[in-house]
Design a protein around this motif. Structure first.
Motif, short mmCIF file in Angstrom:
data_model
loop_
_atom_site.label_atom_id
_atom_site.label_comp_id
_atom_site.label_asym_id
_atom_site.label_seq_id
_atom_site.Cartn_x
_atom_site.Cartn_y
_atom_site.Cartn_z
N GLU A 65 0.82 -1.22 0.00
CA GLU A 65 0.00 0.00 0.00
C GLU A 65 0.85 1.27 0.00
OE1 GLU A 65 -2.83 0.87 -0.69
OE2 GLU A 65 -4.18 -0.81 -0.43
N PRO A 66 1.93 1.36 0.81
CA PRO A 66 2.74 2.59 0.76
C PRO A 66 3.35 2.83 -0.62
CG PRO A 66 3.25 1.30 2.73
CD PRO A 66 2.40 0.43 1.86
N ILE A 67 3.67 1.77 -1.36
CA ILE A 67 4.23 1.93 -2.70
C ILE A 67 3.15 2.39 -3.67
CG2 ILE A 67 5.38 0.74 -4.61
CD1 ILE A 67 6.59 -1.16 -2.54
N LEU A 68 1.94 1.86 -3.53
CA LEU A 68 0.85 2.25 -4.42
C LEU A 68 0.46 3.72 -4.25
CD1 LEU A 68 -1.50 -0.88 -4.29
CD2 LEU A 68 0.02 -0.17 -6.15
N ALA A 69 0.74 4.27 -3.06
CA ALA A 69 0.43 5.69 -2.84
C ALA A 69 1.30 6.58 -3.74
CB ALA A 69 0.65 6.04 -1.38
#
Length: 754
Positions: free
Chosen positions: A371-375
């Motif tokens: 999720e942090p990368i997709l942000a």
């Protein structure tokens, strides 16, 4: 033995600790070594001084209880190996390694070959029959101890080593000359105020104290600031019997990743270096060799390493980063941890692992991981070559993907100054060390002339998402810039790092970027998981309350699935969830299962062996009835695999793309193929095999339930690995039929039937 208290544990004692408590107490390295010991992998014996011990030492200083602990731990290693510290007749040397609860690669200190004396060096050479071995090991100890414990500046150690040993650190010297040169190096260091004690016990105590102190080194503090790691955790120290990669032609050391940490490709990659010890590979100071070469040189060892990597990847449910040594053709594992990978590799592996029905990661877990990368998702270069006008200055290994434009800097302090003024900087070094981490943290891109994909520069660059090229051997690094093939690029001149292709370009060439396919897939998963899922009560699904479940069948189901939750167990056995929960609790009380995340469990190796024996007995009874029916199953199995591919991929404008399930008409057509073309045929097979073993009839009920859920619009029920989807049920049916025929999936794969 070390007392089972917060200050220290042998590897054997530490197996009694709850697995979730180990990293915080033993550090990541110590916890991993204990786990590998539990798994039966080849790990040299050792013991761990805990993070609590580190905090005590840093706050109040060394105390006698730690001396007692060191003595007890060494005594335990001596008993395991029948070797002894201080004994040239049966010499024991140990490594002293840091290991924080959170991975901090290369940021703290290590001391190798502790326990070395002149007598031990002579004995090692004599006992091994390799004349240079003992004194090469002594040379390594002196350099390591001087730099870490005796606080000799790296420049001084390097200069004195070159003066005493020559430019190749004594590799070209005959054994007698190497012994004299090594003694001279020790004397020169002592004359410069950096004495190395002769007593092995003193060496060990001082080495442990120095490694504890490295928790508060400048580079470690800066790395924690960048990574957001608390300063009060402390580091554990692992003391472990040495294994020797520098023992002749059949020895070496290396690092392996179970998947490519740059791209995420599912293939074992890494590097090794014959005739070397561990620090030689990760330092980036030597030209390493690929694991492909190792498979040619030492095929049996390479096969053992590949098998261990596959096991460890599933055990940690992540890319496995493995450090290993080969000593006289024997493999030893020295570390495993989740691999530092590029953001792109993180996305690809999350998808591949979640889509593998045998892998302990579902889509929800995969999404949580990235999720942090997709942000702020990474992009890929458009399918175009570098601009025609771009001058390729040098090429090397593509260590960390992406493209960065900035000005050339070869000095860390200048990098910090320019970055502080807002200039994007490309830091170019011969190699990097942990002392360079401040500059690396501020650099837009990174280039080294030495090293491979597992060196310090590559690992940190991938972790921080910095485009990087390593091993660009054509570059000569100078104080005022770089020189390539006689062409000078001055400090402050603009260059481009292409970490996708492993190139350094003159000038600014940012290139065009496109969104990764993996980003689109994961966003589609997120949308799908946010839809309300269908649920049925026990009454609605026709389940009946009843007595406790058959414990033998419960074990069979958990063993067959690899891991199970109460919900998935209830789906298989057709019981209420509370009955399944009670069954799992009973298994846990018997010590038959290991707890995993998400409320799932898996059988212990001992319990799994019992299930294997159960299937063996069943095969003796049922093989003659089941085998004649397998041809019919294989026929429909081939068609089902093609249908699942059609479900997961579709053709758009002539190109095959991932099916994001936004085209309802397409999905409906695939479901109709399943309903009319596949489902009746597999039910016929289930009916036939159920005549031989009645419990197999449940597969027909489960397949029908999955099909009905698909027809109601629950797209997960085609192939979701952690639900009772059509593919999950099919896979378990296939596995059970294989085993009831007395076969294995490996043998079926070899025959082209898996």
């Amino acid at each position: 033995m070390i007392r089972t208290a917060p200050l220290g544990f042998t590897f054997a004692e530490a197996t009694e600790l709850d697995i979730s408590d180990r990293p915080g107490l033993l550090g990541g390295k110590g916890a991993a070594l204990v786990r590998m010991t539990e798994l039966g992998l080849p790990v040299p014996p050792g013991f761990v001084l805990t993070t609590a011990a580190c905090r005590e030492v840093l706050e109040a200083g060394w105390h006698v209880a730690l001396d007692d602990m060191l003595a007890a731990g060494v005594s335990w290693i001596e008993q395991q190996l029948d070797r002894r510290l201080r004994d040239p007749e049966a010499p024991l040397l140990v490594s002293v390694r840091s290991g924080a609860p959170v991975s901090m690669p290369g940021m703290m200190d290590t001391v190798l070959n502790v326990g070395m004396t002149d007598a031990v060096a002579e004995a090692l050479s004599a006992r091994s029959g390799v004349g240079f071995f003992g004194w090469d090991t002594a040379r390594r100890f002196i350099q390591s101890y001087a730099a870490v414990v005796a606080t000799a500046p790296a420049g001084l150690v390097g200069r004195l080593s070159a003066e005493c040993l020559g430019p190749d650190e004594g590799r070209s010297l005959p054994p007698g000359a190497l012994a004299a040169a090594t003694r001279q190096l020790r004397e020169e260091l002592a004359a410069a105020g950096h004495d190395i004690p002769d007593d092995p016990v003193t060496q060990l105590q001082q080495a442990v104290r120095a490694v504890f102190a490295s928790w508060n080194s400048e580079r470690a503090i800066l790395y924690r600031q960048v990574e957001g790691i608390p300063d009060d955790l402390g580091t554990a120290v692992t003391v472990q019997a040495m294994t020797f990669g520098n023992l002749g032609e059949r020895s070496g050391t290396g690092v392996a990743f179970s998947r490519d940490p740059s791209t995420g490709e599912q293939t074992l990659v890494g590097e090794f270096l014959p005739g070397a010890q561990g620090e030689d590979v990760v330092s980036g100071s030597y030209s390493t060799r690929s694991l492909a070469e190792m498979r040619t040189l030492w095929p049996e060892v390479a096969g053992e390493l590949a098998a261990a990597a596959a096991l460890l990847e599933r055990d940690i449910a992540d890319i496995a980063d493995i450090e290993f040594t080969v000593e006289d053709a024997v493999l030893w594992l020295l570390q495993v941890r989740p691999g530092k990978r590029s953001p792109r590799a993180a996305l690809r592996t999350a998808i591949d692992m979640a889509e593998d029905p045998d892998f302990p990661l579902d889509r929800a877990g995969a999404l949580a991981r990235v999720e942090p990368i997709l942000a702020d998702p990474p992009t890929a270069p458009a399918l175009e070559p570098p601009a025609a006008a771009a001058e390729v200055l040098a090429d090397g290994l593509a260590a960390s993907p992406g493209r960065a434009v900035g000005v050339v800097c070869t000095d860390v302090d200048e990098t910090l100054a320019r970055a502080g003024r807002g200039e994007p900087v490309i830091l170019i070094r011969r190699e990097t060390s942990p002392a360079d981490v401040a500059g690396m943290a501020e650099a837009a891109g990174l280039v080294t002339t030495l090293g491979g994909i597992v060196c310090h520069a590559a690992v940190v660059a991938r972790s921080w998402g910095i485009p990087a090229v390593v091993g660009a051997a054509a570059i000569e690094v100078r104080d005022d810039g770089i020189v390539v093939a006689g062409s000078r690029v001055a400090r402050g001149e603009t260059v481009t790092v292409d970490g996708d292709r492993g190139l350094l370009l003159r000038g600014a060439h940012p290139g065009n970027r496109i969104e990764l396919d993996e980003v689109r897939v994961l966003r589609a998963w997120r949308t799908e998981l946010q839809r309300p899922s269908s649920s049925r009560t026990g009454t609605e699904s026709g389940l009946q309350a009843g007595p406790g479940l058959d414990p033998v069948e419960v074990r069979r189901v958990v063993g067959l699935k690899g891991m199970a939750s109460a919900e998935s167990l209830a789906d298989v056995l057709g019981c209420r969830p509370d009955q399944a929960e009670a069954a799992i609790a009973a298994l846990s009380g018997e010590g038959a299962v290991q707890e995993l995340s998400g409320g799932r469990v898996r059988l212990t190796p001992e319990a799994l062996a019992g299930v294997d024996e159960l299937f063996r007995r069943d095969a003796e009874r049922l093989r003659t009835a089941i085998e004649p029916l397998m041809d019919g199953f294989h026929s429909v199995d081939r068609d089902f695999k093609e249908l699942v591919t059609s479900w997961q991929m579709r053709v758009v404008d002539g190109a095959e793309v991932v099916n994001d399930h936004t085209d309802a008409a397409y999905d409906d057509a695939v479901i109709v193929q399943l309903r009319d073309g596949i489902h009746p045929r597999v039910l016929a097979v289930v009916e036939e095999v159920s005549a031989a073993e009645s419990r197999l009839a449940r597969y027909g009920e489960r397949l029908t339930a999955a099909l009905e859920a698909l027809q109601r619009g629950d797209t997960q029920m085609m192939a979701h690995p952690l639900r009772d989807s059509y593919h999950t049920v099919w896979f378990e049916l296939h596995e059970e039929l294989i085993r009831l025929c007395g076969r294995t999936r490996a043998s079926e794969a070899a025959a082209g039937r898996a």
